[in-house]
Design an enzyme around this catalytic site. Structure first.
Site, short mmCIF file in Angstrom:
data_model
loop_
_atom_site.label_atom_id
_atom_site.label_comp_id
_atom_site.label_asym_id
_atom_site.label_seq_id
_atom_site.Cartn_x
_atom_site.Cartn_y
_atom_site.Cartn_z
N ASP A 153 0.92 -1.14 0.00
CA ASP A 153 0.00 0.00 0.00
C ASP A 153 0.95 1.19 0.00
O ASP A 153 1.58 1.49 1.02
CB ASP A 153 -0.86 0.02 1.26
CG ASP A 153 -1.83 1.18 1.22
OD1 ASP A 153 -1.39 2.31 0.88
OD2 ASP A 153 -3.02 0.99 1.51
N HIS A 154 1.10 1.84 -1.13
CA HIS A 154 2.22 2.78 -1.23
C HIS A 154 2.10 3.97 -0.28
O HIS A 154 3.07 4.64 -0.01
CB HIS A 154 2.44 3.23 -2.68
CG HIS A 154 1.46 4.27 -3.17
ND1 HIS A 154 0.21 3.94 -3.62
CD2 HIS A 154 1.55 5.61 -3.25
CE1 HIS A 154 -0.41 5.06 -3.98
NE2 HIS A 154 0.37 6.08 -3.77
N HIS A 206 -5.67 2.97 1.20
CA HIS A 206 -4.89 4.14 1.64
C HIS A 206 -5.53 4.86 2.83
O HIS A 206 -4.86 5.20 3.80
CB HIS A 206 -4.72 5.13 0.48
CG HIS A 206 -4.15 4.52 -0.76
ND1 HIS A 206 -3.24 3.50 -0.72
CD2 HIS A 206 -4.35 4.78 -2.08
CE1 HIS A 206 -2.91 3.16 -1.96
NE2 HIS A 206 -3.57 3.92 -2.80
C1 BG6 Z 1 -3.63 4.60 -6.30
C2 BG6 Z 1 -5.03 4.68 -6.86
O1 BG6 Z 1 -3.51 3.50 -5.44
O2 BG6 Z 1 -3.35 5.79 -5.57
C3 BG6 Z 1 -5.18 5.91 -7.74
O3 BG6 Z 1 -5.29 3.51 -7.63
C4 BG6 Z 1 -4.76 7.15 -6.98
O4 BG6 Z 1 -6.52 6.03 -8.20
C5 BG6 Z 1 -3.39 6.98 -6.34
O5 BG6 Z 1 -4.74 8.24 -7.90
C6 BG6 Z 1 -3.07 8.13 -5.41
O6 BG6 Z 1 -1.75 8.03 -4.96
P1 BG6 Z 1 -0.91 9.33 -4.58
O7 BG6 Z 1 0.39 8.80 -4.07
O8 BG6 Z 1 -0.76 10.13 -5.83
O9 BG6 Z 1 -1.70 10.06 -3.54
#
Ligand code: BG6
Length: 522
Positions: free
Chosen positions: A199-200, A262
């Site tokens: 989960d980045h 997230h």
């Molecule tokens: C991804 C989603 O996991 O996270 C995307 O699939 C989203 O829809 C993105 O835009 C958002 O990541 P960050 O790091 O740009 O907030």
């Protein structure tokens, strides 16, 4: 007794030594490899964090040779690296270690070829069985890849001399049932400690700071409960539309694309109890306890405590935006939400009675992620003559952009018997020249090191699904042929404002970027 010799995560310190490793990327010509994985490895090398003996093998269907594959990755590094210019020496080092195998994910024989390649590269005498398999593929391939790896003898086995690990991208399942099935398939071939579910958000510097901030200060944690906190808001707002992702998005929606993962991560980190240590299991145990303590509302309660909506047509940032239902590969009758907002409760001693409002959406006015801790209003007896209610204190933790922490409090207006709101700002940017690693750098480094704190454990995924499944069931039971619309460039549907207004609350306003940048740089 718990081992104190566990690997160090990047939460508690950078590992000093990473074992030689061969990384295999399945789906190696795809977007994720180009945008995130290769730039992350490049920066890890640039900062001296990769072992000298290291290779990357790209596995994909396209009939590339090594030369074309390396050229593709060089171009993607130019396009997507968050630092420029690209250091030619660092790239050359990495490029020499990149190989390509044309293969079909579903064909077991191609995995035998992979095993052979991994054994025959010149570096193999160093990395031996230390393999990190990265599933950068569509989720439907996760089971077959893990099974085929096992058939080719490439999963962890008794007696091998190294560590074989598996990185799995989100989405992890589409509901509780499918997540459980996926967990049980993967765990058939790879033990839980070898599975790294990404989960980045957990790799983001400011998300990790939630732990440091909460537990590294003595002035906030004593106030972190229902006695002092009125409610908590978590916002992940995006300006972008769904772009070319219609097919994926229409089958997913904001509740599964963002909320289940997230936002739930931010929610559990902000609400968890202090862990016994910064080791993976201690932290993950506390996060899971938060998810377990969320009482699952009935369908009726869910409908009262959630809002789903789609963006309609409009203008955003000077550009014309099509309505969501008009986007490519989206059904004309779609009920998929591009915005979701929920009110959650946590039924434990710390939080009982404190609502957590979570919202996320596409095509909104501002791109920002923020957690607001809103404290109780002070008793107003002293200021009874004032025409305005005394404002609550807000603590705003900005995850991105202009990362920082802001405290709103009341002070006296000089020369007048009145209160005014003042703000104390901290911006990371003012810290000086710190390098902010991208989330994937952190996560890849930890996966190379076998450290799983920043990855989602199987039960964590399942408890998060339990909440989202109940919400989606409530929505599915509703017989509607449309859901509310919101204008692109707004902060979402009026129904979401109403959800707070009826509780006597309101959403924190979106940040004013220009002012913030000036302040941060002053
Ligand atoms: C991804 C989603 O996991 O996270 C995307 O699939 C989203 O829809 C993105 O835009 C958002 O990541 P960050 O790091 O740009 O907030």
């Amino acid at each position: 007794m718990q081992s104190h010799k566990a690997h160090r995560s990047t939460i508690s310190g950078y590992p000093t030594k990473i074992d030689p490793t061969a990384v295999v990327i399945f789906g190696a010509t795809g977007d994720l490899t180009q945008r995130k994985i290769i730039p992350a490895f490049y920066h890890l090398r640039k900062h001296g964090r990769l072992p000298d003996h290291f290779v990357i093998v790209g596995f994909a269907r396209r009939p590339y040779g090594e030369k074309e594959f390396r050229a593709l990755l060089k171009q993607s590094l130019e396009d997507y690296s968050h630092t420029h210019p690209i250091d030619p020496e660092v790239w050359q080092w990495l490029e020499e270690r990149i190989f390509y195998l044309q293969g079909d994910l579903a064909n077991p024989e191609d995995y035998v070829k992979l095993a052979h390649l991994l054994n025959s590269l010149p570096e193999s005498k160093y990395y031996k069985d230390n393999h990190l398999f990265y599933l950068a593929t569509a989720p439907k391939y996760f089971p077959i890849v893990s099974e085929n790896l096992a058939k080719a003898g490439l999963n962890p086995q008794p007696g091998i001399s190294g560590q074989r690990r598996l990185i799995v991208e989100k989405p992890f399942g589409t509901d509780l049932k499918s997540a459980r099935e996926l967990n049980s398939i993967l765990q058939k071939y790879f033990p839980e400690k070898s599975i790294f579910r990404i989960d980045h958000y957990l790799g983001k510097e400011t998300v990790q700071n939630l732990l440091y901030f909460r537990f590294g200060n003595s002035i906030f944690e004593p106030l972190w409960d229902r006695k002092y906190i009125d409610h908590v808001q978590i916002t992940v707002a995006e300006t972008q539309t769904i772009g070319s992702r219609g097919e994926y998005y229409d089958a997913t929606g904001a509740s599964r694309d963002m909320l289940q993962n997230h936002l739930m991560q931010l929610f559990s980190l902000i609400a968890m109890e202090p862990p016994a240590s910064l080791e993976a299991e201690s932290i993950r145990d506390e996060k899971v306890k938060v998810l377990k303590s969320v009482p699952i509302p009935s369908s009726e309660e869910w409908l009262h405590n959630s809002v789903r909506a789609q963006y309609g047509p409009g203008i955003l940032g000077g550009k014309t935006i099509k309505a969501y239902r008009e986007e490519e590969k989206v059904s004309k009758n779609s009920l998929t939400e591009t915005y979701v907002c929920v009110k959650l409760e946590i039924d434990n001693w710390r939080w009982s009675g404190v609502p957590f409002y979570l919202r996320t959406g596409k095509a909104l006015a501002k791109q920002f992620s923020e957690i607001c801790i809103v404290f109780n209003r002070p008793p107003c007896v002293l200021f009874a003559n004032s025409t305005k209610k005394v404002a609550r204190n807000w603590l705003k933790i900005r995850i991105q952009p202009n990362e920082g922490i802001h405290l709103l409090f009341n002070t006296k207006v000089p020369n007048l018997p009145a209160l005014q709101e003042a703000k104390m700002d901290f911006y990371y940017r003012r810290y000086g020249d710190h390098y902010f690693p991208e989330a994937y750098e952190r996560l890849l480094l930890d996966a190379l090191n076998g450290e799983s704190t920043l990855f989602t454990r199987s039960d964590e995924v399942e408890y998060a699904w339990r909440i989202i499944d109940a919400l989606r069931n409530a929505w599915n039971e509703e017989e509607v042929d449309s859901i509310p619309l919101y204008a692109p460039g707004s902060m979402g549907p009026v129904e979401a404002d109403e959800l707070l207004r009826r509780d006597g609350r309101y959403w924190g306003p979106p940040p004013k970027e220009e002012e913030e940048i000036q302040e941060a740089e002053s």
